[in-house]
Design a protein around this motif. Structure first.
Motif, PDB file in Angstrom:
ATOM      1  N   ILE A   1      23.768  43.875 -14.509  1.00 25.54           N
ATOM      2  CA  ILE A   1      23.635  42.535 -15.074  1.00 25.54           C
ATOM      3  C   ILE A   1      24.462  41.619 -14.186  1.00 25.54           C
ATOM      4  O   ILE A   1      25.673  41.802 -14.049  1.00 25.54           O
ATOM      5  N   ILE A   2      23.809  40.663 -13.541  1.00 25.29           N
ATOM      6  CA  ILE A   2      24.523  39.764 -12.630  1.00 25.29           C
ATOM      7  C   ILE A   2      25.509  38.930 -13.448  1.00 25.29           C
ATOM      8  O   ILE A   2      25.114  38.220 -14.377  1.00 25.29           O
ATOM      9  N   PRO A   3      26.794  38.991 -13.118  1.00 26.31           N
ATOM     10  CA  PRO A   3      27.824  38.347 -13.952  1.00 26.31           C
ATOM     11  C   PRO A   3      28.011  36.854 -13.670  1.00 26.31           C
ATOM     12  O   PRO A   3      29.065  36.415 -13.210  1.00 26.31           O
ATOM     13  N   ASN A   4      26.954  36.066 -13.936  1.00 27.75           N
ATOM     14  CA  ASN A   4      27.051  34.607 -13.847  1.00 27.75           C
ATOM     15  C   ASN A   4      27.418  34.145 -12.433  1.00 27.75           C
ATOM     16  O   ASN A   4      28.286  33.289 -12.243  1.00 27.75           O
ATOM     17  N   LEU A   5      26.741  34.719 -11.443  1.00 27.81           N
ATOM     18  CA  LEU A   5      26.954  34.345 -10.047  1.00 27.81           C
ATOM     19  C   LEU A   5      25.750  33.574  -9.531  1.00 27.81           C
ATOM     20  O   LEU A   5      24.629  33.756 -10.020  1.00 27.81           O
ATOM     21  N   ASN A   6      25.964  32.724  -8.522  1.00 34.02           N
ATOM     22  CA  ASN A   6      24.799  32.096  -7.906  1.00 34.02           C
ATOM     23  C   ASN A   6      24.071  33.144  -7.065  1.00 34.02           C
ATOM     24  O   ASN A   6      24.631  34.209  -6.754  1.00 34.02           O
ATOM     25  N   PRO A   7      22.813  32.915  -6.700  1.00 31.53           N
ATOM     26  CA  PRO A   7      22.020  33.953  -6.031  1.00 31.53           C
ATOM     27  C   PRO A   7      22.658  34.533  -4.771  1.00 31.53           C
ATOM     28  O   PRO A   7      22.636  35.747  -4.568  1.00 31.53           O
ATOM     29  N   ILE A   8      23.229  33.693  -3.911  1.00 36.95           N
ATOM     30  CA  ILE A   8      23.817  34.213  -2.676  1.00 36.95           C
ATOM     31  C   ILE A   8      25.062  35.042  -2.970  1.00 36.95           C
ATOM     32  O   ILE A   8      25.263  36.114  -2.385  1.00 36.95           O
ATOM     33  N   LYS A   9      25.902  34.592  -3.897  1.00 32.84           N
ATOM     34  CA  LYS A   9      27.076  35.388  -4.260  1.00 32.84           C
ATOM     35  C   LYS A   9      26.659  36.700  -4.917  1.00 32.84           C
ATOM     36  O   LYS A   9      27.297  37.741  -4.705  1.00 32.84           O
TER      37      LYS A   9
ATOM     38  N   THR B   1      14.343  41.234  -4.376  1.00 34.83           N
ATOM     39  CA  THR B   1      13.800  40.525  -5.537  1.00 34.83           C
ATOM     40  C   THR B   1      14.503  39.193  -5.751  1.00 34.83           C
ATOM     41  O   THR B   1      13.862  38.154  -5.971  1.00 34.83           O
ATOM     42  N   ILE B   2      15.830  39.192  -5.680  1.00 33.64           N
ATOM     43  CA  ILE B   2      16.590  37.955  -5.874  1.00 33.64           C
ATOM     44  C   ILE B   2      16.287  36.960  -4.756  1.00 33.64           C
ATOM     45  O   ILE B   2      16.090  35.764  -5.000  1.00 33.64           O
ATOM     46  N   ALA B   3      16.232  37.446  -3.515  1.00 33.47           N
ATOM     47  CA  ALA B   3      15.980  36.559  -2.377  1.00 33.47           C
ATOM     48  C   ALA B   3      14.626  35.866  -2.502  1.00 33.47           C
ATOM     49  O   ALA B   3      14.503  34.663  -2.235  1.00 33.47           O
ATOM     50  N   LEU B   4      13.610  36.613  -2.933  1.00 34.34           N
ATOM     51  CA  LEU B   4      12.271  36.036  -3.026  1.00 34.34           C
ATOM     52  C   LEU B   4      12.121  35.145  -4.255  1.00 34.34           C
ATOM     53  O   LEU B   4      11.599  34.026  -4.166  1.00 34.34           O
TER      54      LEU B   4
ATOM     55  N   VAL C   1      35.089  53.093 -13.753  1.00 35.16           N
ATOM     56  CA  VAL C   1      33.661  53.297 -13.975  1.00 35.16           C
ATOM     57  C   VAL C   1      33.454  53.753 -15.411  1.00 35.16           C
ATOM     58  O   VAL C   1      34.402  54.127 -16.102  1.00 35.16           O
ATOM     59  N   SER C   2      32.206  53.705 -15.837  1.00 34.98           N
ATOM     60  CA  SER C   2      31.873  54.170 -17.184  1.00 34.98           C
ATOM     61  C   SER C   2      30.481  54.773 -17.143  1.00 34.98           C
ATOM     62  O   SER C   2      29.479  54.089 -17.360  1.00 34.98           O
ATOM     63  N   THR C   3      30.402  56.053 -16.819  1.00 41.78           N
ATOM     64  CA  THR C   3      29.106  56.711 -16.686  1.00 41.78           C
ATOM     65  C   THR C   3      28.387  56.758 -18.027  1.00 41.78           C
ATOM     66  O   THR C   3      29.004  56.843 -19.088  1.00 41.78           O
ATOM     67  N   GLY C   4      27.073  56.692 -17.972  1.00 40.18           N
ATOM     68  CA  GLY C   4      26.266  56.789 -19.177  1.00 40.18           C
ATOM     69  C   GLY C   4      26.014  55.473 -19.873  1.00 40.18           C
ATOM     70  O   GLY C   4      25.309  55.433 -20.891  1.00 40.18           O
ATOM     71  N   THR C   5      26.550  54.376 -19.353  1.00 39.02           N
ATOM     72  CA  THR C   5      26.359  53.069 -19.993  1.00 39.02           C
ATOM     73  C   THR C   5      24.877  52.719 -20.086  1.00 39.02           C
ATOM     74  O   THR C   5      24.414  52.176 -21.093  1.00 39.02           O
ATOM     75  N   TYR C   6      24.121  53.030 -19.023  1.00 37.93           N
ATOM     76  CA  TYR C   6      22.689  52.725 -18.989  1.00 37.93           C
ATOM     77  C   TYR C   6      21.843  53.996 -18.972  1.00 37.93           C
ATOM     78  O   TYR C   6      20.780  54.044 -18.349  1.00 37.93           O
ATOM     79  N   GLY C   7      22.307  55.036 -19.631  1.00 33.37           N
ATOM     80  CA  GLY C   7      21.540  56.273 -19.689  1.00 33.37           C
ATOM     81  C   GLY C   7      21.482  56.954 -18.335  1.00 33.37           C
ATOM     82  O   GLY C   7      22.515  57.233 -17.719  1.00 33.37           O
ATOM     83  N   ASP C   8      20.259  57.194 -17.857  1.00 38.08           N
ATOM     84  CA  ASP C   8      20.087  57.891 -16.580  1.00 38.08           C
ATOM     85  C   ASP C   8      20.346  56.993 -15.377  1.00 38.08           C
ATOM     86  O   ASP C   8      20.406  57.478 -14.244  1.00 38.08           O
ATOM     87  N   PHE C   9      20.475  55.685 -15.607  1.00 39.12           N
ATOM     88  CA  PHE C   9      20.730  54.765 -14.498  1.00 39.12           C
ATOM     89  C   PHE C   9      22.230  54.553 -14.317  1.00 39.12           C
ATOM     90  O   PHE C   9      22.980  54.451 -15.290  1.00 39.12           O
ATOM     91  N   LYS C  10      22.635  54.488 -13.069  1.00 36.87           N
ATOM     92  CA  LYS C  10      24.029  54.183 -12.777  1.00 36.87           C
ATOM     93  C   LYS C  10      24.282  52.695 -12.987  1.00 36.87           C
ATOM     94  O   LYS C  10      23.383  51.875 -12.834  1.00 36.87           O
ATOM     95  N   SER C  11      25.531  52.363 -13.316  1.00 38.21           N
ATOM     96  CA  SER C  11      25.940  50.963 -13.301  1.00 38.21           C
ATOM     97  C   SER C  11      26.473  50.641 -11.903  1.00 38.21           C
ATOM     98  O   SER C  11      26.421  51.479 -10.998  1.00 38.21           O
TER      99      SER C  11
ATOM    100  N   GLU D   1      22.480  26.904  -9.007  1.00 37.97           N
ATOM    101  CA  GLU D   1      22.084  27.709 -10.161  1.00 37.97           C
ATOM    102  C   GLU D   1      22.907  28.982 -10.262  1.00 37.97           C
ATOM    103  O   GLU D   1      23.548  29.412  -9.308  1.00 37.97           O
ATOM    104  N   LYS D   2      22.888  29.574 -11.447  1.00 30.11           N
ATOM    105  CA  LYS D   2      23.599  30.815 -11.726  1.00 30.11           C
ATOM    106  C   LYS D   2      22.621  31.849 -12.269  1.00 30.11           C
ATOM    107  O   LYS D   2      21.639  31.520 -12.936  1.00 30.11           O
ATOM    108  N   LEU D   3      22.912  33.122 -11.979  1.00 28.64           N
ATOM    109  CA  LEU D   3      22.079  34.220 -12.471  1.00 28.64           C
ATOM    110  C   LEU D   3      22.799  34.955 -13.593  1.00 28.64           C
ATOM    111  O   LEU D   3      23.987  35.261 -13.487  1.00 28.64           O
ATOM    112  N   ARG D   4      22.054  35.248 -14.654  1.00 29.22           N
ATOM    113  CA  ARG D   4      22.572  36.070 -15.749  1.00 29.22           C
ATOM    114  C   ARG D   4      21.548  37.151 -16.091  1.00 29.22           C
ATOM    115  O   ARG D   4      21.453  37.594 -17.222  1.00 29.22           O
ATOM    116  N   ASN D   5      20.781  37.558 -15.084  1.00 27.28           N
ATOM    117  CA  ASN D   5      19.666  38.477 -15.299  1.00 27.28           C
ATOM    118  C   ASN D   5      20.085  39.931 -15.159  1.00 27.28           C
ATOM    119  O   ASN D   5      21.091  40.253 -14.526  1.00 27.28           O
ATOM    120  N   SER D   6      19.267  40.807 -15.720  1.00 20.06           N
ATOM    121  CA  SER D   6      19.440  42.245 -15.563  1.00 20.06           C
ATOM    122  C   SER D   6      18.424  42.747 -14.545  1.00 20.06           C
ATOM    123  O   SER D   6      17.259  42.329 -14.560  1.00 20.06           O
TER     124      SER D   6
END
Length: 445
Positions: A168-176, A140-143, A331-341, A124-129
């Motif tokens: 945002i996980i860039p289309n990687l499987n969970p372990i990667k 969270t991913i492991a569980l 890097v691109s600061t401010g992409t997610y507001g107060d959260f870092k990317s 499987e692949k992850l595309r989640n935020s």
């Protein structure tokens, strides 16, 4: 020579497949057909791997129509039948490594083994935020994806210095995806974090190099001992002494400074471009500063470290002051507001930590070796990768005099505390043998 005592027993070993109903409906008992089992552990992998060699004289694998998705359940116990269970694992038999005819009616198969959560990850692949600290996202991913709990007790209470991020996980499987996230996690010294599986439990262990490297060896009072002059005298030792005798040392690649230099691990120019502000941060990476930080935090002793010689110069300049590589990140600061990317750092001094993490990993690999020992004590002591082990290795190149004491004969590079990086457990007949790959950053005393 007296018979050596048994070191383990196979309590049960059977395999099945979903297409025949699984273990609840139908399975094949292969306990008495096993020739050898190899189980591999590593601080770099999130799952156990291995292989099993069996003799088939009943055409079982033709009957089940082996396809590489069968499940194998193995339960090992100590030497006495009522002893504690030392391993109870279920693997997926992912393929046939070799097939040989032993006789007209017997075929010897070697099957590759993989824990099921690693097989799941491959499918499987992850595309989640995700949002949170790196350790929180990894847990969270492991569980949720691998059905594995993360045991963070091996961090020694030292958290990752990086604050909460949004990714945002860039289309990687969970372990990667987990490994990608882990590459950003460091302690204040720049030391890396590891997530790995152990033969002793079903959790994933979350630890950092600072805690791993400074822990007391699990066999502090009973070091594994290697004396080339006495390798053929093991039968004269007590059972306890035999259990802590090194039977073989296999030197690894060592002292390759040039490789570290070319990888930018000794000195490098590091640049970071911020696409949001247009600013470019430039800084010089110096491995000596990293080692001094480790020393200040009591992780290593600068006077005993043997991974970098700061007296070595080229063109009258210390090697660490050269820029052997240009390392550029965006890097691109401010992409997610107060959260870092993923790459962002509000504190500019932390921009070097990912590089330091890779450097410390590679410094650890500068001096490695593999050691073969009896495996009984490993299970009694619950030792595994990520633990430290105490070794006493006699230097065969030194000539002992009448007044020479044992410590003077020790090989200071190979003796002392080592971090266990990898393990191979071999169960064959009634013997359990362990091949461990170990490493350290300092000479002994």
């Amino acid at each position: 020579m007296p018979a050596q005592p048994s070191q383990f027993q196979i309590k049960s070993a059977s395999f099945t497949a979903d297409r025949i109903g699984g273990f609840e409906t139908r399975f094949f008992n292969i306990k008495n057909q096993i020739v050898e089992i190899n189980i591999y552990e590593s601080i770099y992998t999130l799952a156990l791997t291995g292989n099993i060699t069996v003799v088939d004289d009943k055409a079982l694998y033709d009957e089940i129509d082996f396809q590489g998705n069968e499940r194998l359940r193995i339960e090992l116990v100590g030497a006495s039948g009522d002893a504690e269970v030392i391993m109870d694992k279920t693997f997926i038999m992912t393929g046939i490594e070799s097939e040989n005819k032993a006789s007209d009616k017997q075929t010897v198969y070697t099957f590759s083994l993989l824990e099921e959560h690693a097989f799941i990850s491959s499918a499987e692949k992850l595309r989640n935020s995700y949002r949170g600290t790196i350790s929180e996202i990894v847990s969270t991913i492991a569980l949720s994806q691998l059905n594995k709990n993360v045991d963070a007790s091996y961090t020694g209470g030292i958290p990752s210095i990086q604050s909460a991020i949004r990714v945002i996980i860039p289309n990687l499987n969970p372990i990667k995806a987990i490994k990608w996230l882990m590459s950003r996690a460091t302690t204040t010294t720049g030391s890396p974090f590891f997530l790995y599986a152990s033969i002793h439990d079903d959790n994933l262990r979350f630890g950092n190099l600072d805690t791993m490297y400074t822990q007391t060896p699990w066999n502090q009072t009973l070091p594994y001992t290697y004396n080339p002059a006495n390798t053929n005298l093991a039968e004269g030792l007590s059972e306890l002494e035999q259990g802590f005798t090194v039977t073989e040392i296999i030197p690894g690649q060592s002292s390759n400074l040039l490789r570290l230099v070319m990888a930018g691990n000794i000195g490098a120019n590091q640049e970071t471009t911020n696409l949001n502000t247009g600013q470019i941060e430039r800084r010089h990476f110096d491995v000596l500063r990293t080692l001094k930080n480790l020393s200040t935090s009591n992780i290593i002793d600068m006077e005993k470290q043997f991974v970098y010689d700061d007296d070595f110069t080229l063109k009258d300049k210390p090697l660490a002051l050269f820029d052997a590589m240009n390392i550029h990140s965006i890097v691109s600061t401010g992409t997610y507001g107060d959260f870092k990317s993923y790459h962002d750092e509000f504190d500019k001094s932390l921009l070097t930590k990912k590089l330091e993490s890779n450097v410390i990993k590679n410094l650890l690999l500068k001096n490695t070796m593999s050691v073969v020992v009896p495996g009984t004590a490993f299970f009694i002591g619950k030792a595994t990768v990520g633990d430290t082990v105490n070794l006493r290795v006699v230097n065969s190149n030194l000539e002992a005099g009448s007044s020479t004491n044992t410590d003077e004969l020790l090989d200071k590079r190979k003796s002392g505390k080592h971090l266990i990086l990898k393990l191979r457990h071999t169960f064959s007949g009634e013997r359990h043998k362990v091949l461990m790959e170990v490493a350290k950053l300092e000479r002994d005393r």
